[in-house]
Design a protein around this motif. Sequence first.
Motif, PDB file in Angstrom:
ATOM      1  N   TYR A   1      10.333  -6.762  21.731  1.00 41.48           N
ATOM      2  CA  TYR A   1       9.100  -6.365  21.038  1.00 41.48           C
ATOM      3  C   TYR A   1       9.420  -5.408  19.886  1.00 41.48           C
ATOM      4  CZ  TYR A   1       4.307  -4.669  20.417  1.00 41.48           C
ATOM      5  OH  TYR A   1       3.078  -4.349  19.896  1.00 41.48           O
TER       6      TYR A   1
ATOM      7  N   SER B   1      14.158 -11.414  13.870  1.00 40.97           N
ATOM      8  CA  SER B   1      13.300 -12.295  14.666  1.00 40.97           C
ATOM      9  C   SER B   1      14.147 -13.145  15.604  1.00 40.97           C
ATOM     10  CB  SER B   1      12.464 -13.192  13.756  1.00 40.97           C
ATOM     11  OG  SER B   1      11.532 -12.429  13.030  1.00 40.97           O
TER      12      SER B   1
ATOM     13  N   TYR C   1      -2.297 -10.832  17.717  1.00 41.55           N
ATOM     14  CA  TYR C   1      -1.128 -11.413  17.035  1.00 41.55           C
ATOM     15  C   TYR C   1      -1.306 -12.915  16.838  1.00 41.55           C
ATOM     16  CZ  TYR C   1       1.531  -7.082  17.691  1.00 41.55           C
ATOM     17  OH  TYR C   1       1.979  -5.794  17.646  1.00 41.55           O
TER      18      TYR C   1
ATOM     19  N   PHE D   1      10.580  -7.391  16.876  1.00 44.46           N
ATOM     20  CA  PHE D   1       9.487  -8.085  16.184  1.00 44.46           C
ATOM     21  C   PHE D   1       8.607  -7.102  15.417  1.00 44.46           C
ATOM     22  CE2 PHE D   1       9.998 -11.351  19.734  1.00 44.46           C
ATOM     23  CZ  PHE D   1      10.694 -12.237  18.929  1.00 44.46           C
ATOM     24  N   VAL D   2       8.339  -5.941  16.012  1.00 48.44           N
ATOM     25  CA  VAL D   2       7.512  -4.935  15.340  1.00 48.44           C
ATOM     26  C   VAL D   2       8.204  -4.443  14.065  1.00 48.44           C
ATOM     27  CG1 VAL D   2       6.579  -2.593  15.532  1.00 48.44           C
ATOM     28  CG2 VAL D   2       6.260  -4.221  17.401  1.00 48.44           C
TER      29      VAL D   2
ATOM     30  N   CYS E   1       5.620 -11.394  19.257  1.00 53.62           N
ATOM     31  CA  CYS E   1       4.756 -10.346  19.839  1.00 53.62           C
ATOM     32  C   CYS E   1       3.671 -10.959  20.717  1.00 53.62           C
ATOM     33  CB  CYS E   1       4.133  -9.516  18.716  1.00 53.62           C
ATOM     34  SG  CYS E   1       5.306  -8.431  17.869  1.00 53.62           S
TER      35      CYS E   1
END
Length: 657
Positions: A38, A22, A78, A41-42, A58
């Motif tokens: 992204y 993160s 989100y 984070f995913v 996100c």
Amino acid sequence: MMYRILLLHLLFLCYGLSAQNSKKGFKQLEKAEYEKSYDDFVNVLEDDRQNPAALLGCALILADDRSPLFDLIGAWEYASTLKPNIEKLSTEEIEFIGEYFRNTETRSISRPVKKKIEYAVETIEAKLIKYVREENNLEIVYNVLEKFPDFRHKANVMHIRNQLEFRQYEKSNTLEGYVEFIGKFPDAAQVDRAIKYRNRLAFDKASQLNTVEAYKEYIRQYPKAIEYNQAVKNLNAVAFIRAKQINSINAFDDFIAEYPDALEIGEAKKLQMGLLYEYAKKIQTLEAYNVFIRKYPEGQQYIDIFNLKSLDNGMRFIGAHPVASNNIQWARSFENEETGERSAALAVDSLNAYILGGTVFRNDTGSTDVWIIKLGDDGKMIWNKYIGEGYNDELQILVPGRHQEILGAGYTWLGTDSSSRESWLFKLGPDGQKLWSKKLGKLHIRSILLTGAGSVFLGGYQENDTSGRKYSIMALNENGKKLWSRTYTGKGEIIGLSELPDKRVLIAGNHWRAKIDTRGYIVWESSFNETDSILAATVLRGGEILYTGLRNGTNQVIIKTGPDNKILLEKEIIGTDVLQSVQSLLPGSQNQLIALCKYFNNQAINWVNTLNGTIQKSVLLPPEIMFSGICTDMRNNLLLVGFTGELLVIKNGGITF
């Protein structure tokens, strides 16, 4: 025991990896590396779907319109998951998220990190509802409603859905569609409009069927419709037609009993009574009038029946559509072949006879002719004549001659093709005999002036594809021989010609004015304000000139000049309706003009004070009558002329209502 210690160790290790991913994602986001950020984070969310730091990352990426992944609906998915999980943020996560905010804020904001996160969530929510409002896309609207049933702005989204749905139904514009919309969206703000449109289409359907049963069903289903009263009138009319078709005493008895408030009751009673009398009495009814006139189109009896019919029709019509005056002396409505009159003009000669004219369709020729009727001041017909050339003919203007002759102007067609239309001028004697007829080519006549010396001035415009409309004038002698013609510079059309006290002629164009001598040479000229469009002009008793028209396309303007063109008065009138044309402008009492004006929504007669340009009085006219002109007779009575499918003349005692 060792197993538990190992498991805890793995959990802390995973948590640490998530935090590191993160943190890495926010660092990449600072550098606008949206796709790499992204992915980080995913990856975190694959292990922990409710990880608040990854959810925030996100949401920020998808809500940023600079991001290639921009998707506000996805961003709110989100963000809405993040809201209940904000308190789960670890100290480490709060620290690197705070660092992200400090590095990306355009100005430093002193507030806790969690408050900044809450503000970011609120911003995404605001962006989403703004996006829904601006996109006008039903797919987006339904997507939001389906995915976010608890959305704080759900009511607003539903309103947008209703609005967009209604636009589609409105575009289809079907009775079934509006019924469906009302059923599917009963709480929509557009339901009242849908009901209005539904009622109108249902009324149109009933009108097309035009039967007693269709109107009764409409009245039963739509008792609150705006068209309800008209449906009742139409029902009465159709029921009356049915009674006339049966043409028996019992049929009229049934009609009178079932429709006691119908406008046709009086006529029904006359027809019923006529069945009991000999044929000489039958001709007092409207149906018998027409039968008699068709069978006996000549002689005094024809004139008597014609006059009886015109008065009956006229008074009945203004009884149903009253003109707001206590001084109406009579109204007469004229038709001969029941084919519908299509224009109307009126003039008064020097012996106070009324000359009425209109464009009518002829059953025998299948084309239009001009119908001229000479009336006494009581409105009774003295004679009537059809005037025309080989094909269609159309009347626009009537002017009385010096010795009770009649000048008429309009168009005539040289063949069946519309491009064969030419301007046309004709002259009749006092008894209706044709004296001469002239085709004038492509000059469009908008005004006729008969000078004291007997010359005929025609004002209007010439038009071609390259230069548009050009001010144009033509002069003829009393026998119709062309004396000269002029086309002036400047684009526009001549809307008025008047003889000035010095016997010279005023030209009033819609954007230009001039004084010319008897040969058409300009004595003086000037343009109007570039935002003005003049609709009518007249010369006052003292030689002053009054113009009226539009300013800036919306407000009425009144301009008065001296004979030397010096401005004496300029008055702008701000109204609620837009003036479209001034169909007549004539002297009233002292320092007063009377104007017949056509506005966007109605027609009105205005009494204008020529000293200060104010409208002293205005009377709205019934919309069922298309009035085309007003004039005064030799006894200072006001005459109104128009058409309703028939030629209509109304005589008012005096010039005030």
